[in-house]
Scaffold this active site. Sequence first.
Site, PDB file in Angstrom:
ATOM      1  N   CYS A   1      25.445  -7.732  10.520  1.00 41.60           N
ATOM      2  CA  CYS A   1      24.407  -6.706  10.430  1.00 41.60           C
ATOM      3  C   CYS A   1      24.428  -5.906  11.720  1.00 41.60           C
ATOM      4  O   CYS A   1      24.542  -6.486  12.795  1.00 41.60           O
ATOM      5  CB  CYS A   1      23.051  -7.391  10.254  1.00 41.60           C
ATOM      6  SG  CYS A   1      21.673  -6.237  10.150  1.00 41.60           S
TER       7      CYS A   1
ATOM      8  N   HIS B   1      21.636  -6.837   0.659  1.00 39.12           N
ATOM      9  CA  HIS B   1      21.420  -6.906   2.112  1.00 39.12           C
ATOM     10  C   HIS B   1      20.548  -5.724   2.578  1.00 39.12           C
ATOM     11  O   HIS B   1      19.576  -5.914   3.318  1.00 39.12           O
ATOM     12  CB  HIS B   1      22.784  -6.904   2.815  1.00 39.12           C
ATOM     13  CG  HIS B   1      22.726  -6.920   4.314  1.00 39.12           C
ATOM     14  ND1 HIS B   1      23.243  -7.949   5.071  1.00 39.12           N
ATOM     15  CD2 HIS B   1      22.224  -6.025   5.211  1.00 39.12           C
ATOM     16  CE1 HIS B   1      23.044  -7.689   6.360  1.00 39.12           C
ATOM     17  NE2 HIS B   1      22.437  -6.523   6.477  1.00 39.12           N
ATOM     18  N   GLU B   2      20.896  -4.507   2.129  1.00 39.76           N
ATOM     19  CA  GLU B   2      20.151  -3.314   2.569  1.00 39.76           C
ATOM     20  C   GLU B   2      18.747  -3.281   1.971  1.00 39.76           C
ATOM     21  O   GLU B   2      17.782  -2.898   2.635  1.00 39.76           O
ATOM     22  CB  GLU B   2      20.916  -2.030   2.226  1.00 39.76           C
ATOM     23  CG  GLU B   2      22.306  -1.921   2.848  1.00 39.76           C
ATOM     24  CD  GLU B   2      22.361  -2.255   4.321  1.00 39.76           C
ATOM     25  OE1 GLU B   2      21.391  -1.976   5.053  1.00 39.76           O
ATOM     26  OE2 GLU B   2      23.375  -2.830   4.763  1.00 39.76           O
TER      27      GLU B   2
ATOM     28  N   HIS C   1      16.414  -5.277   3.964  1.00 40.19           N
ATOM     29  CA  HIS C   1      15.920  -4.593   5.169  1.00 40.19           C
ATOM     30  C   HIS C   1      14.646  -3.813   4.863  1.00 40.19           C
ATOM     31  O   HIS C   1      13.721  -3.761   5.682  1.00 40.19           O
ATOM     32  CB  HIS C   1      16.972  -3.600   5.696  1.00 40.19           C
ATOM     33  CG  HIS C   1      17.986  -4.221   6.610  1.00 40.19           C
ATOM     34  ND1 HIS C   1      17.641  -4.816   7.801  1.00 40.19           N
ATOM     35  CD2 HIS C   1      19.337  -4.306   6.536  1.00 40.19           C
ATOM     36  CE1 HIS C   1      18.750  -5.250   8.408  1.00 40.19           C
ATOM     37  NE2 HIS C   1      19.798  -4.952   7.648  1.00 40.19           N
TER      38      HIS C   1
HETATM   39 NI    NI Z   1      21.816  -5.317   8.090  1.00 46.49          NI
END
Ligand code: NI
Length: 185
Positions: A106, A148-149, A152
């Site tokens: 990341c 993953h995004e 966030h």
């Molecule tokens: Ni990330």
Amino acid sequence: MSILKIAKLGHPILHSKAEVIKNLPDLEIEKLINDMSETMLDANGIGLAAPQVHVNKQVMIFRVPKEADETEKVDVTKDDNIEITALINPKIKNISDDTANDWEGCLSIPNMSGLVKRFTKIEYEGLDTNGNTIKKYAEGLHARVVQHEYDHLMGILYINRLADIRAFGFTNEIENYWKKNNEKK
Ligand code: NI
């Protein structure tokens, strides 16, 4: 366009839920996406979410090879020609309960890697910069990057989803010890 400063682990914005964007198109959001794209390419990333550049809004970008089988052949971090997708106010759902473990990094946690469990097949939906709906099926690396995004935007980092607490550390140590002996355990 400009390269934006990336928030690093420890900055509270990485742990807060991003706000939904209400009105599109919006010139500021378009500029944000352009700047995020430049920032991601500069940092050799394959995905970036707005909170990572200190903007608490539901905007994420990512780039993956068009064909799933290209994933193995192409080094996605080195190929600047792969099209970038921007997604606003995204939602995701898994279409099966199948999961896989794979290594992730990341841009907010530089030089580190972790083995992360993700759903292998998902469907995602969101808006483009004009407010039109984007709906897609994704699997493999594509599905992994989107999850993953999306995390966030919910204030969740991959280190909260480690498949094994020991499978996290400095990338060079992980390469030397973990990957050789425990590949995708
Ligand atoms: Ni990330």
